[in-house]
Write an enzyme that holds these catalytic residues in place. Structure first.
Site, short mmCIF file in Angstrom:
data_model
loop_
_atom_site.label_atom_id
_atom_site.label_comp_id
_atom_site.label_asym_id
_atom_site.label_seq_id
_atom_site.Cartn_x
_atom_site.Cartn_y
_atom_site.Cartn_z
N THR A 76 0.82 -1.21 0.00
CA THR A 76 0.00 0.00 0.00
C THR A 76 0.85 1.27 0.00
O THR A 76 0.66 2.16 -0.83
CB THR A 76 -0.93 0.02 1.23
OG1 THR A 76 -1.43 -1.29 1.48
CG2 THR A 76 -2.07 0.99 1.03
N THR A 77 1.80 1.35 0.93
CA THR A 77 2.60 2.57 1.06
C THR A 77 3.45 2.79 -0.19
O THR A 77 3.58 3.92 -0.67
CB THR A 77 3.50 2.46 2.31
OG1 THR A 77 2.70 2.16 3.45
CG2 THR A 77 4.25 3.76 2.54
N TRP A 78 4.02 1.73 -0.71
CA TRP A 78 4.80 1.79 -1.94
C TRP A 78 3.94 2.35 -3.08
O TRP A 78 4.35 3.25 -3.81
CB TRP A 78 5.27 0.38 -2.27
CG TRP A 78 6.50 0.28 -3.11
CD1 TRP A 78 7.27 1.30 -3.60
CD2 TRP A 78 7.12 -0.93 -3.54
NE1 TRP A 78 8.33 0.80 -4.31
CE2 TRP A 78 8.25 -0.56 -4.30
CE3 TRP A 78 6.82 -2.29 -3.37
CZ2 TRP A 78 9.09 -1.52 -4.89
CZ3 TRP A 78 7.65 -3.23 -3.95
CH2 TRP A 78 8.78 -2.86 -4.70
N HIS A 158 -8.10 0.49 3.41
CA HIS A 158 -8.07 -0.97 3.41
C HIS A 158 -9.48 -1.55 3.39
O HIS A 158 -9.64 -2.77 3.46
CB HIS A 158 -7.31 -1.48 4.64
CG HIS A 158 -5.86 -1.11 4.65
ND1 HIS A 158 -5.05 -1.30 3.57
CD2 HIS A 158 -5.07 -0.57 5.63
CE1 HIS A 158 -3.82 -0.90 3.86
NE2 HIS A 158 -3.80 -0.45 5.10
N SER A 187 3.90 -10.31 6.94
CA SER A 187 4.13 -8.88 7.15
C SER A 187 3.15 -8.30 8.15
O SER A 187 3.53 -7.50 9.02
CB SER A 187 4.02 -8.15 5.81
OG SER A 187 4.30 -6.77 5.97
N TYR A 242 1.80 -6.60 -6.00
CA TYR A 242 3.04 -6.29 -5.29
C TYR A 242 4.23 -6.93 -6.00
O TYR A 242 5.30 -6.33 -6.13
CB TYR A 242 2.95 -6.82 -3.86
CG TYR A 242 4.15 -6.53 -2.99
CD1 TYR A 242 4.19 -5.41 -2.18
CD2 TYR A 242 5.25 -7.39 -2.98
CE1 TYR A 242 5.29 -5.14 -1.38
CE2 TYR A 242 6.35 -7.13 -2.19
CZ TYR A 242 6.37 -6.00 -1.39
OH TYR A 242 7.46 -5.74 -0.61
N SER A 277 13.02 2.77 -4.83
CA SER A 277 13.79 1.55 -4.54
C SER A 277 13.73 1.26 -3.04
O SER A 277 13.64 2.17 -2.22
CB SER A 277 15.23 1.69 -4.99
OG SER A 277 15.92 2.65 -4.19
N PHE A 305 8.00 0.51 10.34
CA PHE A 305 6.77 0.32 9.57
C PHE A 305 7.10 -0.34 8.22
O PHE A 305 6.42 -1.27 7.78
CB PHE A 305 6.09 1.67 9.34
CG PHE A 305 4.78 1.56 8.63
CD1 PHE A 305 3.63 1.15 9.30
CD2 PHE A 305 4.69 1.88 7.28
CE1 PHE A 305 2.41 1.06 8.64
CE2 PHE A 305 3.46 1.80 6.62
CZ PHE A 305 2.34 1.38 7.30
N GLY A 309 10.47 -5.82 2.56
CA GLY A 309 10.07 -5.68 1.17
C GLY A 309 10.26 -6.91 0.30
O GLY A 309 10.13 -6.83 -0.92
#
Length: 347
Positions: A76-78, A158, A187, A242, A277, A305, A309
């Site tokens: 999500t954050t990516w 979410h 995760s 992902y 990256s 958090f 990865g």
């Protein structure tokens, strides 16, 4: 067991049975006062969702809105950072100076905070104005923040599509990101063990049982995923994985850029790939939820958090029995759908 509609909310919200709640709170020690199941699919959420359910479902959607939807810990954050950068013409300076939580607010964030918790935090930091402002911001209903915004809005959630405003997909842009549920579980296990507002104290094997038995936040996992998969051909929807982000970030950037009507040079894409990256991402203070740490909501000494990865990290946590169980669970949930994870040869 309470069983009613809240604030004209069109879906049933029912309390999780007391025996199940009592058992779960023994493992999730930071949760209070309990849990609810929502709608015909029984999505599992914190009790605080009752207060925000109707406000979220009935919020006004604007054509300039961009939503990122995912099951937690699916990238999500990516994806948020990628989407925000593309939509904002690669404004690195702004991205560096404004935390992601402000650029891309978390729609249902306030359901994590109940009055007793807020009072405890406020009492602890009563002499620190900056932390009190931070607490006020992250515990305020995001629907209120969004309603007051005059800028193009970027929203993370979410919640599954069926719990969001019915006009969402026909009005705004929606990006969904999915991840191998075995990696998701690993995760999310670490996050729940790290955050005091979750306070999970069990082992991973027990956690996995909660996850696949739909007794965990935002489950059932596959129902969540299928809702957006079924809408993947809608012109306002793009469906990402992902594993694609990990394997071919450049291609995903190009897809998102086209989806949002943007065009960048190869050099600009190179720079964005470097920005996104993992080595740079994990040290990016703008996206690492420092607000949570500063308010004492992260257990000291636990992981950040942003964790490691990796894809396929689940193999380090699953024994043979769990692996077989996961294979059957995935197969059973995909047998009546054309959905396939791109990295899996078969369902």
């Amino acid at each position: 067991m309470e069983n009613k509609q809240d604030n004209n909310y069109p879906l049933e919200i029912r309390d999780v049975e007391p025996d199940e709640t009592e058992m779960l709170i023994k493992y999730f020690t930071g949760v209070y006062p309990g849990f609810v199941r929502v709608g015909p699919k029984g999505y599992f959420l914190q009790h605080g969702f009752r207060k925000e359910a109707f406000n979220i479902y009935s919020m006004d959607i604007r054509p300039t809105d961009v939503f990122v939807i995912s099951y937690p810990r699916s990238g999500t954050t990516w994806t948020q950072e990628l989407v925000w950068m593309v939509a904002n013409d690669l404004d690195y300076e702004k991205a560096k100076t404004i935390p992601l939580i402000e650029r891309f607010p978390y729609l249902e964030c306030s359901i994590n905070f109940f009055p007793k918790m807020i009072k405890q935090i406020r009492d602890k930091y009563c002499d620190t104005e900056r932390k009190l402002k931070c607490l006020e911001y992250i515990s305020q209903p995001v629907t209120e923040q969004l309603a007051a915004s005059t800028l193009p809005r970027f929203v993370k959630t979410h919640l599954p599509l069926s719990l969001l405003p019915p006009s969402l997909l026909d009005t705004a842009k929606v990006i969904y990101v999915a991840r191998d549920p075995r990696d998701v579980a690993v995760s999310y296990f670490h996050l729940n063990s790290t955050m005091s507002i979750r306070g999970y104290i069990g082992d991973f094997k027990t956690y996995w049982k909660f996850f696949i038995n739909d007794s965990h936040y935002f489950t059932p996992y596959f129902q969540h995923l299928k809702e957006c998969w079924e809408k993947r051909h809608h012109p306002n929807m793009i469906f990402l994985f992902y594993e694609e982000l990990s394997k071919d970030l450049r291609n995903v950037i190009n897809r998102v850029s086209k989806f949002l009507g943007k065009n960048f040079t190869e050099q600009q894409i190179d720079q964005l790939c470097d920005h996104l990256s993992y080595d740079n991402f994990k040290i990016n203070k703008s996206i690492n939820c420092d607000e949570i740490r500063e308010l004492g909501l992260q257990i000291p000494g636990k992981a950040n958090f942003i964790r490691n990865g990796k894809t396929g990290n689940w193999r380090d946590y699953f024994d043979d029995e769990m692996t077989a169980e996961a294979d059957k669970w995935i197969s059973d949930n995909l047998k009546d759908t054309d959905f396939r994870f791109p990295h899996m040869a078969c369902p």
